[in-house]
Write a protein that holds these residues in place. Structure first.
Motif, short mmCIF file in Angstrom:
data_model
loop_
_atom_site.label_atom_id
_atom_site.label_comp_id
_atom_site.label_asym_id
_atom_site.label_seq_id
_atom_site.Cartn_x
_atom_site.Cartn_y
_atom_site.Cartn_z
N ILE A 199 37.99 -28.00 -70.07
CA ILE A 199 36.86 -27.26 -69.48
C ILE A 199 36.74 -25.88 -70.12
N ALA A 200 37.87 -25.20 -70.30
CA ALA A 200 37.81 -23.86 -70.89
C ALA A 200 37.20 -23.89 -72.29
N LEU A 201 37.54 -24.92 -73.08
CA LEU A 201 37.09 -24.98 -74.47
C LEU A 201 35.81 -25.80 -74.65
N GLN A 202 35.24 -26.28 -73.54
CA GLN A 202 34.00 -27.05 -73.69
C GLN A 202 32.87 -26.22 -74.28
N PRO A 203 32.70 -24.94 -73.93
CA PRO A 203 31.68 -24.14 -74.63
C PRO A 203 31.91 -24.06 -76.14
N LEU A 204 33.18 -24.08 -76.55
CA LEU A 204 33.46 -24.08 -77.98
C LEU A 204 32.99 -25.38 -78.61
N ALA A 205 33.26 -26.51 -77.95
CA ALA A 205 32.75 -27.78 -78.47
C ALA A 205 31.23 -27.76 -78.56
N THR A 206 30.59 -27.18 -77.55
CA THR A 206 29.12 -27.06 -77.59
C THR A 206 28.68 -26.29 -78.82
N ALA A 207 29.36 -25.19 -79.11
CA ALA A 207 29.00 -24.38 -80.28
C ALA A 207 29.25 -25.11 -81.59
N LEU A 208 30.39 -25.80 -81.68
CA LEU A 208 30.74 -26.49 -82.92
C LEU A 208 29.78 -27.64 -83.23
N PHE A 209 29.23 -28.25 -82.18
CA PHE A 209 28.38 -29.42 -82.37
C PHE A 209 26.92 -29.16 -82.00
N ALA A 210 26.56 -27.89 -81.78
CA ALA A 210 25.18 -27.55 -81.40
C ALA A 210 24.20 -28.08 -82.44
N ASN A 211 23.23 -28.87 -81.97
CA ASN A 211 22.38 -29.59 -82.92
C ASN A 211 21.02 -29.92 -82.31
N SER A 212 20.48 -28.98 -81.53
CA SER A 212 19.19 -29.25 -80.88
C SER A 212 18.35 -27.98 -80.78
N PRO A 213 17.88 -27.46 -81.93
CA PRO A 213 17.12 -26.20 -81.91
C PRO A 213 15.62 -26.38 -81.79
N PHE A 214 15.12 -27.64 -81.70
CA PHE A 214 13.68 -27.87 -81.69
C PHE A 214 13.24 -28.56 -80.40
N THR A 215 12.08 -28.17 -79.92
CA THR A 215 11.41 -28.86 -78.81
C THR A 215 9.92 -28.93 -79.12
N GLU A 216 9.38 -30.13 -79.06
CA GLU A 216 7.95 -30.36 -79.28
C GLU A 216 7.45 -29.72 -80.57
N GLY A 217 8.28 -29.87 -81.61
CA GLY A 217 7.86 -29.49 -82.95
C GLY A 217 8.11 -28.06 -83.37
N LYS A 218 8.75 -27.27 -82.50
CA LYS A 218 8.97 -25.86 -82.82
C LYS A 218 10.38 -25.43 -82.40
N PRO A 219 10.90 -24.35 -83.01
CA PRO A 219 12.17 -23.81 -82.53
C PRO A 219 12.05 -23.41 -81.06
N ASN A 220 13.08 -23.73 -80.29
CA ASN A 220 13.03 -23.48 -78.85
C ASN A 220 13.82 -22.25 -78.42
N GLY A 221 14.41 -21.53 -79.38
CA GLY A 221 15.17 -20.34 -79.04
C GLY A 221 16.63 -20.61 -78.74
N TYR A 222 17.06 -21.85 -78.84
CA TYR A 222 18.45 -22.22 -78.57
C TYR A 222 19.02 -22.98 -79.76
N LEU A 223 20.34 -22.99 -79.85
CA LEU A 223 21.01 -23.82 -80.83
C LEU A 223 21.38 -25.17 -80.23
N SER A 224 21.72 -25.17 -78.95
CA SER A 224 21.93 -26.42 -78.22
C SER A 224 21.01 -26.41 -77.00
N TYR A 225 19.80 -26.91 -77.20
CA TYR A 225 18.89 -27.00 -76.06
C TYR A 225 19.40 -28.02 -75.05
N ARG A 226 20.10 -29.04 -75.53
CA ARG A 226 20.72 -30.01 -74.61
C ARG A 226 21.64 -29.29 -73.64
N SER A 227 22.45 -28.38 -74.13
CA SER A 227 23.35 -27.64 -73.26
C SER A 227 22.58 -26.77 -72.29
N HIS A 228 21.53 -26.14 -72.76
CA HIS A 228 20.71 -25.31 -71.88
C HIS A 228 20.09 -26.14 -70.76
#
Length: 454
Positions: A199-228
Motif C-alpha cells: 500500500i505504501a509503495l502503490q503510488p510509486l507503482a502508479t508513477a512507474l506505470f502511468a500511461n493515461s494522459p489523454f481523454t477524448e482526444g486531448k491531454p487531460n492534465g494527468y499522467l495517470s488519469y486512471r488513477s485520478h
C-alpha cells in the motif's frame, strides 16, 4: 473483474470469514505469481469501439479463441468469458475490455511466456475480425456514450449504483484499464508486512506505470488519469486503507473492513440479485433485504471480496492494483517489480525499512498527487523518483536472490529492465506519449493505435 463463483457452503459466523483468509497462507515453496491485465479492442479500420454482437464483435472474438482450448462461460445465452484448466480465465469487462487472469505460476519467465501466448492468440483471432488491441490506462479518444455495454448482469447493477456514490465510477468501469499481480503470503505476520509495503509503495507503482494522459482526444492534465478516476469512484470501497498500518492489524481487521463495505449483489442460479448498499453483516444474520431469511455461502463472501477496490487488497492471496495498462514489456515488469520486493525476505525487510516511518498523511498525499505528477511528485524535500531509485534497486536484489534462470543465461531481472529504463530516464511513460502528441503526432492521439497496439 473475476468470473464469479457460487460455493454452496453456508457461512453463519464471523470466524468462518477470518478462517477463509487464513487458509490463504502457504509455505514459501508454494508461492506463486498470477498476473492480470486488461486491454481494449478497437476496429482497425476506423478506430471505433467493438460491439458485443455481430459477425465481428466481442462474442465472435471470444468464440474464436476456443480453438486454443478455452471453454466458453455463459450468462444466459451470452458468452461472457473463457476458462480452461491450465491458463486461468479471460473475463469480459464492462466496456468490452479483455482481461486475462493468468494462472498461478512459479517464475516470472513462465508468467511472461503465458502473456506471450495469450497475446499471440488474441492477435490471430482479432486479425480475422479486423480487431486490434491496445494497452493504455484509459481510452485515449472515445466518449463514454460511444462505448458499448457488455451483457453481464453485475455491470447493470454496478452502473446504476456508481451514479449514486461518486462522479467517475462509470469512467472507471467503461474506459479504464489496469495491470495487477497476485501474490502469496506465508502467515498473518507475513501478509501484514507485505500489505503495508504494497500500500505504501502503490503510488510509486502508479508513477512507474502511468500511461493515461489523454481523454477524448486531448491531454487531460494527468499522467495517470486512471488513477485520478479512482479518487472519486466509490470511496467506501477504494483508497489507501490507513487502518492497515494500525497496531493489531491482521486477518480479522480486514474482515471487519470488508463486512462494512456496502454490497453490490448476490449471485444465485446464474442470476444477479441487486443488493446495492446493503450490509454483509445483515446477510450473516439472515436479515439481508434482498434475500430475507437466507445466510451467505462461501461463494457469496468470495464474490463480495471481488467488489472491494483499495490500492491493494486481500483475498486468499494479495493483489497489487495501482498500475495502468501498458505494452508487453511493462505487463511483465509489473509482477517483476513486486516479486522482487516481496518474495525475498531481505528485500522485503529493506522495502519495509524504506517506508515504515512514512505517516498516513504522507502516504495519502502521494496518492493524491501522483496521478498528476508521476515520478516528479514532491516527497520529503525531493521527489518520488528518489524513492523509485531505491525501491527498484531493492527489487533487483530480490530477483537476483531468487536465482530463477530462463535456461538461456538470464535470470528474472530481465523482466525488471523496462522499469529500470523508466527510472533512468526519470519520467513516467505517459510523458513519452505527451512528447509524441506535442511533437511527431502533431496534436493527434490516433497514432497511438498503430504505434502502441499489441
Amino acid at each position: 473483474m473475476s468470473i464469479l463463483v457460487a460455493g454452496p457452503e453456508p457461512i453463519t459466523d464471523h470466524r468462518d470469514l477470518v478462517a477463509a483468509l487464513e487458509r490463504g497462507s502457504k509455505p514459501r515453496d508454494q508461492w506463486r505469481i498470477g498476473t492480470e491485465h486488461e486491454k481494449f479492442p478497437f476496429c482497425v479500420n476506423d478506430l471505433t469501439p467493438i460491439p458485443y454482437g455481430g459477425d465481428h464483435g466481442i462474442r465472435a472474438m471470444l468464440e474464436g479463441l476456443t480453438r486454443f482450448g478455452w471453454r466458453p462461460v455463459y450468462e444466459g445465452e451470452n458468452v461472457i468469458g473463457l476458462e480452461n484448466d491450465t491458463s486461468g480465465n479471460i473475463s469480459l469487462e464492462p466496456g468490452g475490455q479483455f482481461e486475462l487472469s493468468g494462472a498461478p505460476l512459479e517464475t516470472l519467465h513462465q508468467t511472461c511466456a503465458e502473456l506471450h501466448d495469450h497475446l499471440a492468440q488474441v492477435k490471430e483471432v482479432g486479425g480475422e475480425h479486423g480487431i486490434g488491441f491496445l494497452g493504455l490506462g484509459f481510452t485515449p479518444n472515445w466518449r463514454r456514450d460511444e462505448i458499448p455495454v457488455m451483457p453481464k448482469g453485475r455491470y447493470k447493477i454496478m452502473t446504476e449504483y456508481m451514479k449514486k456514490v461518486g462522479t467517475m465510477g462509470l469512467d472507471m468501469m467503461y474506459r479504464s484499464f489496469t495491470v495487477q499481480v497476485n501474490l502469496d503470503f506465508a502467515s498473518e505476520a507475513d501478509m501484514v508486512k507485505k500489505l503495508r509495503v504494497g500500500i505504501a509503495l502503490q503510488p510509486l507503482a502508479t508513477a512507474l506505470f502511468a500511461n493515461s494522459p489523454f481523454t477524448e482526444g486531448k491531454p487531460n492534465g494527468y499522467l495517470s488519469y486512471r488513477s485520478h478516476v479512482w479518487t472519486d469512484t466509490d470511496n467506501e470501497r477504494a483508497g489507501m486503507v490507513p487502518f492497515v498500518f494500525e497496531d493489531g492489524f491482521g486477518f480479522e481487521r480486514w474482515v471487519d473492513y470488508a463486512l462494512d463495505v456496502p454490497m453490490y449483489f448476490v449471485y444465485r442460479d446464474g442470476k444477479y440479485i441487486d443488493a446495492t448498499g446493503q450490509s454483509f453483516r445483515d446477510f450473516l444474520e439472515g436479515r439481508l433485504p434482498a434475500l430475507p431469511g437466507e445466510v451467505p455461502t462461501r461463494g457469496d463472501w468470495n464474490n463480495h471480496l471481488t467488489t472491494i477496490f483499495p490500492e491493494a487488497r486481500i483475498k486468499n492471496y494479495m493483489e497489487m492494483r495501482g498500475a495502468d495498462g501498458g505494452p508487453w514489456a511493462r505487463i511483465c515488469a509489473l509482477p517483476a517489480f513486486w516479486v522482487g520486493l516481496l518474495y525475498d525476505q531481505s528485500s522485503l525487510d529493506a522495502a519495509w525499512d524504506l517506508v515504515k516511518d512514512w505517516t498516513a498523511e504522507e502516504r495519502q498525499d502521494l496518492r493524491d498527487k501522483v496521478a498528476k505528477y508521476g515520478l516528479q511528485t514532491p516527497f520529503r524535500g525531493g521527489t518520488l523518483l528518489d524513492v523509485a531509485r531505491k525501491a527498484v534497486a531493492i527489487s533487483r536484489a530480490g530477483l537476483e536472490a531468487r536465482g530463477n534462470g530462463d535456461g538461456m543465461g538470464a535470470d528474472e531481472t530481465i523482466h525488471l529492465r523496462a522499469v529500470e529504463e523508466i527510472v533512468e530516464k526519470g519520467q513516467s511513460p505517459a510523458q513519452d506519449l505527451l512528447d509524441l502528441y506535442h511533437g511527431r503526432w502533431g496534436g493527434k492521439v490516433e497514432p497511438v493505435y498503430k504505434e502502441f497496439a499489441f
